[in-house]
Design a protein around this motif. Structure first.
Motif, PDB file in Angstrom:
ATOM      1  N   LEU A   1       0.686  -1.162   0.092  1.00 30.10           N
ATOM      2  CA  LEU A   1       0.030  -0.194   0.033  1.00 30.10           C
ATOM      3  C   LEU A   1       1.039   1.234  -0.002  1.00 30.10           C
ATOM      4  O   LEU A   1       0.627   2.328  -0.368  1.00 30.10           O
ATOM      5  CB  LEU A   1      -1.070  -0.153   1.207  1.00 30.10           C
ATOM      6  CG  LEU A   1      -2.179  -1.180   1.080  1.00 30.10           C
ATOM      7  CD1 LEU A   1      -2.830  -1.285   2.605  1.00 30.10           C
ATOM      8  CD2 LEU A   1      -2.852  -0.808  -0.143  1.00 30.10           C
ATOM      9  N   SER A   2       2.051   1.076   0.565  1.00 27.05           N
ATOM     10  CA  SER A   2       2.878   2.329   0.312  1.00 27.05           C
ATOM     11  C   SER A   2       3.561   2.415  -0.728  1.00 27.05           C
ATOM     12  O   SER A   2       4.012   3.533  -1.335  1.00 27.05           O
ATOM     13  CB  SER A   2       3.859   2.334   1.519  1.00 27.05           C
ATOM     14  OG  SER A   2       4.900   1.124   1.353  1.00 27.05           O
ATOM     15  N   TRP A   3       3.782   1.545  -1.733  1.00 32.37           N
ATOM     16  CA  TRP A   3       4.140   1.444  -2.889  1.00 32.37           C
ATOM     17  C   TRP A   3       3.236   2.079  -3.979  1.00 32.37           C
ATOM     18  O   TRP A   3       3.442   2.832  -5.170  1.00 32.37           O
ATOM     19  CB  TRP A   3       4.633   0.054  -3.494  1.00 32.37           C
ATOM     20  CG  TRP A   3       5.301   0.156  -4.788  1.00 32.37           C
ATOM     21  CD1 TRP A   3       6.529   0.654  -5.227  1.00 32.37           C
ATOM     22  CD2 TRP A   3       4.786  -0.308  -6.015  1.00 32.37           C
ATOM     23  NE1 TRP A   3       6.588   0.438  -6.575  1.00 32.37           N
ATOM     24  CE2 TRP A   3       5.493  -0.043  -7.124  1.00 32.37           C
ATOM     25  CE3 TRP A   3       3.479  -0.856  -6.365  1.00 32.37           C
ATOM     26  CZ2 TRP A   3       5.272  -0.441  -8.543  1.00 32.37           C
ATOM     27  CZ3 TRP A   3       3.236  -1.508  -7.670  1.00 32.37           C
ATOM     28  CH2 TRP A   3       4.202  -1.017  -8.746  1.00 32.37           C
ATOM     29  N   LEU A   4       1.878   1.837  -3.803  1.00 28.22           N
ATOM     30  CA  LEU A   4       0.911   2.088  -4.837  1.00 28.22           C
ATOM     31  C   LEU A   4       0.953   3.417  -5.350  1.00 28.22           C
ATOM     32  O   LEU A   4       0.527   3.836  -6.234  1.00 28.22           O
ATOM     33  CB  LEU A   4      -0.423   1.639  -4.447  1.00 28.22           C
ATOM     34  CG  LEU A   4      -0.596  -0.015  -4.488  1.00 28.22           C
ATOM     35  CD1 LEU A   4      -2.030  -0.228  -3.807  1.00 28.22           C
ATOM     36  CD2 LEU A   4      -0.384  -0.403  -5.590  1.00 28.22           C
ATOM     37  N   PRO A   5       1.006   4.567  -4.087  1.00 33.78           N
ATOM     38  CA  PRO A   5       0.860   6.050  -4.572  1.00 33.78           C
ATOM     39  C   PRO A   5       2.260   6.685  -5.205  1.00 33.78           C
ATOM     40  O   PRO A   5       2.472   7.922  -5.386  1.00 33.78           O
ATOM     41  CB  PRO A   5       0.537   6.735  -3.254  1.00 33.78           C
ATOM     42  CG  PRO A   5       1.039   5.927  -2.035  1.00 33.78           C
ATOM     43  CD  PRO A   5       0.943   4.405  -2.882  1.00 33.78           C
ATOM     44  N   THR A   6       3.235   5.765  -5.167  1.00 31.66           N
ATOM     45  CA  THR A   6       4.430   6.272  -6.037  1.00 31.66           C
ATOM     46  C   THR A   6       4.417   6.553  -7.414  1.00 31.66           C
ATOM     47  O   THR A   6       3.506   6.191  -8.207  1.00 31.66           O
ATOM     48  CB  THR A   6       5.516   5.416  -5.745  1.00 31.66           C
ATOM     49  OG1 THR A   6       5.532   4.302  -6.325  1.00 31.66           O
ATOM     50  CG2 THR A   6       5.877   5.105  -4.252  1.00 31.66           C
TER      51      THR A   6
ATOM     52  N   LEU B   1       3.459   2.599 -14.021  1.00 33.93           N
ATOM     53  CA  LEU B   1       3.522   1.132 -14.524  1.00 33.93           C
ATOM     54  C   LEU B   1       1.931   0.869 -14.728  1.00 33.93           C
ATOM     55  O   LEU B   1       1.672   0.022 -15.652  1.00 33.93           O
ATOM     56  CB  LEU B   1       4.171   0.203 -13.643  1.00 33.93           C
ATOM     57  CG  LEU B   1       5.552   0.322 -13.631  1.00 33.93           C
ATOM     58  CD1 LEU B   1       6.228  -0.523 -12.363  1.00 33.93           C
ATOM     59  CD2 LEU B   1       6.231   0.010 -14.970  1.00 33.93           C
ATOM     60  N   PHE B   2       1.146   1.282 -13.873  1.00 27.83           N
ATOM     61  CA  PHE B   2      -0.407   1.046 -14.040  1.00 27.83           C
ATOM     62  C   PHE B   2      -0.940   1.733 -15.412  1.00 27.83           C
ATOM     63  O   PHE B   2      -1.524   1.056 -15.971  1.00 27.83           O
ATOM     64  CB  PHE B   2      -1.183   1.793 -12.992  1.00 27.83           C
ATOM     65  CG  PHE B   2      -1.176   0.663 -11.692  1.00 27.83           C
ATOM     66  CD1 PHE B   2      -1.072  -0.385 -11.666  1.00 27.83           C
ATOM     67  CD2 PHE B   2      -1.274   1.499 -10.406  1.00 27.83           C
ATOM     68  CE1 PHE B   2      -1.137  -1.325 -10.582  1.00 27.83           C
ATOM     69  CE2 PHE B   2      -1.285   0.626  -9.119  1.00 27.83           C
ATOM     70  CZ  PHE B   2      -1.349  -0.706  -9.325  1.00 27.83           C
ATOM     71  N   SER B   3      -0.687   2.737 -15.606  1.00 31.34           N
ATOM     72  CA  SER B   3      -0.887   3.664 -16.973  1.00 31.34           C
ATOM     73  C   SER B   3      -0.418   2.836 -18.030  1.00 31.34           C
ATOM     74  O   SER B   3      -0.887   2.551 -19.236  1.00 31.34           O
ATOM     75  CB  SER B   3      -0.683   5.009 -16.916  1.00 31.34           C
ATOM     76  OG  SER B   3       0.830   5.128 -16.907  1.00 31.34           O
TER      77      SER B   3
END
Length: 146
Positions: free
Chosen positions: A129-134, A140-142
């Motif tokens: 969860l701390s990596w997700l907002p980086t 990588l998501f886009s």
């Protein structure tokens, strides 16, 4: 006074501490979530030399043509990516909540191995969860969704 039902020596309002099996299951879910991010998003990013690339440079490469998506492993890794993008944040939040709540509610009654596994589950979930907002995760998501 209300009648209290007894089940295996416990009152209805009490809960049993989780078994080692359920603690390991929670850790397996959190590790599955982390592994799907690594295999489907991070590994192709670094293995194809895209480290440090801008978003436009990354979008210039079609995901289906880069390694490992262009190989026979493309389908399972693509499914792991779909799992990571759609279910991963919710799975990490759920395992974080469950392990934190279990550690708090049963703080005095947990066996040491179960407490260790639950703490590891908590740390893995916090890491996800701390990596997700980086910015890297957003890039990588886009790239994956594009």
């Amino acid at each position: 006074m209300a009648h209290v039902w007894h089940v295996d020596g416990l009152r209805v309002g009490e809960r049993r501490p989780p078994s080692a099996r359920s603690a390991w299951f929670g850790l397996a879910l959190a590790t599955l979530c982390a592994a799907s991010y690594v295999v489907a998003l991070v590994l192709p990013y670094y293995a194809n030399g895209f480290a440090g690339a801008t978003q436009e440079e990354l979008w210039a490469h079609d995901l289906t043509t880069v390694w490992p998506y262009g190989t026979a492993l493309g389908l399972p890794i693509g499914l792991a990516g779909i799992l990571a993008v759609t279910v991963g944040p919710f799975l990490a939040a759920g395992t974080l909540w469950w392990s934190g709540r279990t550690l708090w509610v049963h703080r005095g009654g947990l066996a040491t191995p179960v407490r260790t596994v639950l703490t590891t589950t908590l740390l893995v979930s916090v890491g996800i969860l701390s990596w997700l907002p980086t910015p890297m995760a957003g890039q990588l998501f886009s790239w994956f969704i594009d």
